[in-house]
Scaffold this active site. Structure first.
Site, PDB file in Angstrom:
ATOM      1  N   CYS A  69      -7.668  44.835-119.066  1.00 13.16           N
ATOM      2  CA  CYS A  69      -8.841  45.433-119.699  1.00 13.16           C
ATOM      3  C   CYS A  69      -8.356  46.516-120.661  1.00 13.16           C
ATOM      4  O   CYS A  69      -7.681  47.459-120.237  1.00 13.16           O
ATOM      5  CB  CYS A  69      -9.724  46.048-118.615  1.00 13.16           C
ATOM      6  SG  CYS A  69     -11.147  46.949-119.261  1.00 13.16           S
ATOM      7  N   CYS A 180     -10.165  43.429-126.795  1.00  9.89           N
ATOM      8  CA  CYS A 180     -10.939  43.418-125.549  1.00  9.89           C
ATOM      9  C   CYS A 180     -10.692  42.066-124.911  1.00  9.89           C
ATOM     10  O   CYS A 180     -10.746  41.036-125.591  1.00  9.89           O
ATOM     11  CB  CYS A 180     -12.433  43.598-125.855  1.00  9.89           C
ATOM     12  SG  CYS A 180     -13.525  43.283-124.439  1.00  9.89           S
TER      13      CYS A 180
HETATM   14  N1  DGL Z   1     -12.681  43.509-120.983  1.00  6.28           N
HETATM   15  C1  DGL Z   1     -12.750  44.875-121.292  1.00  6.28           C
HETATM   16  C2  DGL Z   1     -11.784  45.309-122.355  1.00  6.28           C
HETATM   17  O1  DGL Z   1     -10.755  44.675-122.499  1.00  6.28           O
HETATM   18  C3  DGL Z   1     -14.017  45.642-121.245  1.00  6.28           C
HETATM   19  C4  DGL Z   1     -15.282  45.046-121.715  1.00  6.28           C
HETATM   20  C5  DGL Z   1     -16.415  45.886-121.189  1.00  6.28           C
HETATM   21  O2  DGL Z   1     -16.576  45.920-119.970  1.00  6.28           O
HETATM   22  O3  DGL Z   1     -17.096  46.515-122.009  1.00  6.28           O
HETATM   23  O4  DGL Z   1     -11.972  46.291-123.023  1.00  6.28           O
END
Ligand code: DGL
Length: 252
Positions: A69, A180
């Site tokens: 993440c 993301c």
């Molecule tokens: N998958 C996450 C990232 O890489 C976060 C997305 C979210 O929960 O807003 O930033």
């Protein structure tokens, strides 16, 4: 055993690469779906959630932690390394470095959450790798929610993507960085809307290789998926996005 977490199903894009490259590794994946999306939270809130997720994964026996993440990496990676000096961490950072090698227009679009752009990590990536190129940073609220809902194609998705993608393309970007881990699931729509001449950089394969380098022991390819949210919903979305049929269980 590798402990991996994300705000939800986005990190499965990284887990997919890891399974492809290192099919024998054992992985415990935590989708913190009760608190998704992280992108709209403050960095302090995401840092607290990240510490809690890591604490849980370590208590289950993880010895390598992959923060699948970008938002959590921006909020907590440095502090997690400080608090757990004996643990190997792999985090995500926007892949501006490889993007620099692809751009011909000299304009790189970085697509990520608001919180990711606020963190010091993004400023440091730009400082280290963006010399001589222009970075167009665009937060894309709503994209992670679409992926969480298993929606990755169709007119509604295309409209939501175009809203944030068009201004980046209009600014001259010929290379896009997916900052993301939810966004790789939108790659078919992104390619379709951006056109074949635009390069899209997904850091998941490089991150998966790094996790593989740090992994200890051989493992038996055991993949366990847990969530702080609704297990049935996560399982349904996971199946739709990946085709995997692992059982998802909820933790309290
Ligand atoms: N998958 C996450 C990232 O890489 C976060 C997305 C979210 O929960 O807003 O930033």
């Amino acid at each position: 055993m590798i402990g991996m977490f994300d705000s939800g199903v986005g990190g499965l894009s990284v887990l997919g690469e890891l399974r492809r490259l290192h099919p024998r590794l054992d992985v415990l994946y935590l989708a913190d779906s009760a608190h998704a999306p992280y992108g709209q939270c403050s960095l302090t809130e995401v840092a607290e959630l990240s510490h809690r997720n890591v604490g849980w994964l370590l208590a289950q026996g993880a010895d390598v932690i992959a923060i699948a993440c970008n938002t959590a990496s921006a909020a907590a990676l440095n502090d997690l390394r400080r608090v757990h000096p004996g643990v190997s961490f792999v985090g995500m950072e926007p892949a501006v470095k490889p993007a620099r090698a692809y751009t011909r227009s000299g304009v790189i679009g970085v697509l990520a959450t608001d919180a990711t752009f606020q963190g010091e990590l993004f400023a440091s990536v730009v400082g280290r790798f963006a010399d001589g190129v222009e970075i167009v940073a665009r937060s894309c609220p709503g994209w992670a929610d679409l992926v969480e809902a298993g929606k990755v194609a169709g007119p509604e998705v295309e409209a939501a993507i175009a809203m944030h993608l068009d201004p980046v393309l209009e600014a001259g970007a010929d290379t896009l960085v997916l900052g993301c881990t939810h966004y790789p699931f939108l790659l078919p729509v992104l390619h379709h809307l951006a056109g074949a001449q635009v390069v899209i950089v997904d850091p998941a394969p490089a991150v998966a290789r790094q996790i593989g380098r740090l992994a200890t022991g051989r493992g038996s390819g055991r993949i366990r998926i847990r969530t702080t949210g609704d297990a049935v919903q996560v399982q349904t979305t996971m199946r739709r996005l990946t085709g995997w049929d692992e059982q998802v269980s909820a933790i309290t």
